[in-house]
Motif scaffolding. Structure first.
Motif, mmCIF file in Angstrom:
data_model
loop_
_atom_site.group_PDB
_atom_site.id
_atom_site.type_symbol
_atom_site.label_atom_id
_atom_site.label_comp_id
_atom_site.label_asym_id
_atom_site.label_seq_id
_atom_site.Cartn_x
_atom_site.Cartn_y
_atom_site.Cartn_z
ATOM 1 N N CYS A 68 0.534 -1.182 -0.184
ATOM 2 C CA CYS A 68 -0.056 0.101 0.223
ATOM 3 C C CYS A 68 0.641 1.466 -0.443
ATOM 4 O O CYS A 68 2.060 0.867 1.397
ATOM 5 C CB CYS A 68 -1.159 0.013 1.371
ATOM 6 S SG CYS A 68 -1.916 1.347 1.410
ATOM 7 N N PRO A 69 1.242 2.256 -0.921
ATOM 8 C CA PRO A 69 1.105 3.746 -0.972
ATOM 9 C C PRO A 69 1.213 4.683 0.207
ATOM 10 O O PRO A 69 1.747 4.972 0.482
ATOM 11 C CB PRO A 69 1.114 4.120 -2.241
ATOM 12 C CG PRO A 69 -0.133 3.721 -2.499
ATOM 13 C CD PRO A 69 -0.422 1.674 -1.883
ATOM 14 N N TYR A 70 0.698 4.335 1.158
ATOM 15 C CA TYR A 70 -0.485 5.027 1.976
ATOM 16 C C TYR A 70 -0.261 4.652 3.127
ATOM 17 O O TYR A 70 0.221 4.856 4.668
ATOM 18 C CB TYR A 70 -1.876 5.333 2.084
ATOM 19 C CG TYR A 70 -2.342 5.800 0.965
ATOM 20 C CD1 TYR A 70 -1.594 6.603 0.718
ATOM 21 C CD2 TYR A 70 -2.803 5.326 -0.269
ATOM 22 C CE1 TYR A 70 -2.269 7.353 -0.306
ATOM 23 C CE2 TYR A 70 -3.970 5.235 -0.785
ATOM 24 C CZ TYR A 70 -3.359 6.861 -1.490
ATOM 25 O OH TYR A 70 -4.298 7.144 -2.462
ATOM 26 N N TYR A 71 0.758 2.548 3.638
ATOM 27 C CA TYR A 71 1.217 2.356 4.860
ATOM 28 C C TYR A 71 1.656 2.988 5.370
ATOM 29 O O TYR A 71 3.509 3.218 4.292
ATOM 30 C CB TYR A 71 1.445 1.008 4.779
ATOM 31 C CG TYR A 71 2.015 0.675 5.723
ATOM 32 C CD1 TYR A 71 1.594 -0.562 6.352
ATOM 33 C CD2 TYR A 71 3.618 0.721 4.934
ATOM 34 C CE1 TYR A 71 2.438 -1.609 7.403
ATOM 35 C CE2 TYR A 71 4.602 -0.329 6.503
ATOM 36 C CZ TYR A 71 3.858 -1.196 7.210
ATOM 37 O OH TYR A 71 4.127 -1.295 8.011
ATOM 38 N N LYS A 72 2.013 3.723 6.272
ATOM 39 C CA LYS A 72 3.538 3.889 7.156
ATOM 40 C C LYS A 72 4.310 3.155 8.525
ATOM 41 O O LYS A 72 5.424 3.575 8.569
ATOM 42 C CB LYS A 72 2.743 5.070 8.041
ATOM 43 C CG LYS A 72 2.721 6.500 6.892
ATOM 44 C CD LYS A 72 2.910 7.722 7.849
ATOM 45 C CE LYS A 72 3.123 8.898 6.843
ATOM 46 N NZ LYS A 72 2.909 9.895 7.655
ATOM 47 N N GLY A 73 3.641 2.498 8.806
ATOM 48 C CA GLY A 73 4.008 1.273 10.026
ATOM 49 C C GLY A 73 3.231 0.764 10.637
ATOM 50 O O GLY A 73 1.868 0.868 10.158
ATOM 51 N N GLU A 74 3.878 0.038 11.634
ATOM 52 C CA GLU A 74 2.562 -0.778 12.313
ATOM 53 C C GLU A 74 3.585 -1.418 13.659
ATOM 54 O O GLU A 74 4.752 -0.747 14.046
ATOM 55 C CB GLU A 74 2.309 -2.059 11.919
ATOM 56 C CG GLU A 74 3.660 -2.901 11.509
ATOM 57 C CD GLU A 74 3.102 -4.270 10.333
ATOM 58 O OE1 GLU A 74 2.621 -5.628 11.331
ATOM 59 O OE2 GLU A 74 2.806 -4.304 9.173
ATOM 60 N N GLU A 75 2.290 -1.355 14.535
ATOM 61 C CA GLU A 75 2.326 -2.317 15.601
ATOM 62 C C GLU A 75 1.324 -2.928 16.005
ATOM 63 O O GLU A 75 0.565 -3.512 15.243
ATOM 64 C CB GLU A 75 2.822 -1.149 16.915
ATOM 65 C CG GLU A 75 3.725 -0.643 17.077
ATOM 66 C CD GLU A 75 2.826 1.163 17.856
ATOM 67 O OE1 GLU A 75 2.164 1.102 18.905
ATOM 68 O OE2 GLU A 75 4.188 2.236 18.134
ATOM 69 N N PRO A 76 2.097 -4.077 17.301
ATOM 70 C CA PRO A 76 0.980 -5.154 17.394
ATOM 71 C C PRO A 76 -0.586 -5.032 17.055
ATOM 72 O O PRO A 76 -1.090 -5.645 16.332
ATOM 73 C CB PRO A 76 1.385 -6.042 18.619
ATOM 74 C CG PRO A 76 2.348 -5.789 18.564
ATOM 75 C CD PRO A 76 2.942 -4.493 17.939
ATOM 76 N N THR A 77 -0.969 -4.130 17.756
ATOM 77 C CA THR A 77 -2.577 -3.722 17.453
ATOM 78 C C THR A 77 -1.947 -2.419 16.449
ATOM 79 O O THR A 77 -4.024 -2.129 16.566
ATOM 80 C CB THR A 77 -3.176 -4.049 18.853
ATOM 81 O OG1 THR A 77 -2.680 -2.531 19.699
ATOM 82 C CG2 THR A 77 -3.212 -4.856 19.281
ATOM 83 N N LEU A 78 -1.578 -1.549 15.964
ATOM 84 C CA LEU A 78 -2.227 -0.540 15.985
ATOM 85 C C LEU A 78 -1.324 -0.559 14.052
ATOM 86 O O LEU A 78 -0.663 -1.155 13.738
ATOM 87 C CB LEU A 78 -1.217 0.905 15.996
ATOM 88 C CG LEU A 78 -1.529 0.877 17.658
ATOM 89 C CD1 LEU A 78 -0.515 2.114 18.083
ATOM 90 C CD2 LEU A 78 -2.556 0.982 17.427
ATOM 91 N N ILE A 79 -2.182 0.525 12.979
ATOM 92 C CA ILE A 79 -1.480 0.257 11.639
ATOM 93 C C ILE A 79 -1.015 1.740 11.485
ATOM 94 O O ILE A 79 -2.370 3.031 11.118
ATOM 95 C CB ILE A 79 -2.475 -0.430 11.233
ATOM 96 C CG1 ILE A 79 -2.505 -1.686 11.203
ATOM 97 C CG2 ILE A 79 -1.769 -0.083 9.529
ATOM 98 C CD1 ILE A 79 -3.545 -2.568 9.983
ATOM 99 N N PHE A 80 -0.940 2.720 11.286
ATOM 100 C CA PHE A 80 0.321 4.112 10.414
ATOM 101 C C PHE A 80 -0.350 3.882 8.770
ATOM 102 O O PHE A 80 0.638 3.443 8.587
ATOM 103 C CB PHE A 80 1.171 3.763 11.013
ATOM 104 C CG PHE A 80 1.239 3.614 12.483
ATOM 105 C CD1 PHE A 80 0.173 5.488 13.870
ATOM 106 C CD2 PHE A 80 1.828 3.367 13.325
ATOM 107 C CE1 PHE A 80 0.695 5.140 15.158
ATOM 108 C CE2 PHE A 80 1.874 3.203 14.444
ATOM 109 C CZ PHE A 80 1.652 3.680 15.068
ATOM 110 N N CYS A 81 -0.955 5.141 8.621
ATOM 111 C CA CYS A 81 -1.195 5.274 7.289
ATOM 112 C C CYS A 81 -1.474 6.706 6.819
ATOM 113 O O CYS A 81 -1.185 7.375 7.899
ATOM 114 C CB CYS A 81 -2.502 5.128 6.858
ATOM 115 S SG CYS A 81 -3.280 3.114 7.169
ATOM 116 N N ALA A 82 -0.547 7.256 5.621
ATOM 117 C CA ALA A 82 -0.576 8.522 5.326
ATOM 118 C C ALA A 82 -2.307 9.315 5.352
ATOM 119 O O ALA A 82 -2.981 7.886 4.986
ATOM 120 C CB ALA A 82 0.015 9.170 4.534
ATOM 121 N N GLY A 83 -2.446 9.976 6.130
ATOM 122 C CA GLY A 83 -3.969 11.346 5.978
ATOM 123 C C GLY A 83 -3.981 11.322 4.558
ATOM 124 O O GLY A 83 -3.148 11.535 3.397
#
Length: 72
Positions: free
Chosen positions: A12-27
């Motif tokens: 995904c071009p909007y993916y920024k990172g993750e943690e076990p229960t979190l996903i970070f995406c571009a806004g």
């Protein structure tokens, strides 16, 4: 603030990172970050496998960003 993991498998071009229960995406504007929070267990893993690493066009966040870019 803990650092989050960045998967090399993400497509995904909007993916920024993750943690076990979190996903970070571009806004939608590109300068902010959207944080999706999941309950412990499978939901985050399922979302990452289905959308972040495969069919990203179907992700609700990606759809929101695409719609915003088309409207703007």
């Amino acid at each position: 603030m803990p650092r989050h993991y960045h998967s090399t498998a993400a497509k995904c071009p909007y993916y920024k990172g993750e943690e076990p229960t979190l996903i970070f995406c571009a806004g939608p504007c590109g300068s902010e970050t959207v944080r999706m929070s999941f309950r412990a267990g499978k939901p985050a893993r399922i979302h990452r496998a289905k959308y972040c690493r495969a069919e990203w066009q179907g992700c609700p966040i990606a759809k929101m960003i695409q719609t915003d870019k088309q409207d703007g």
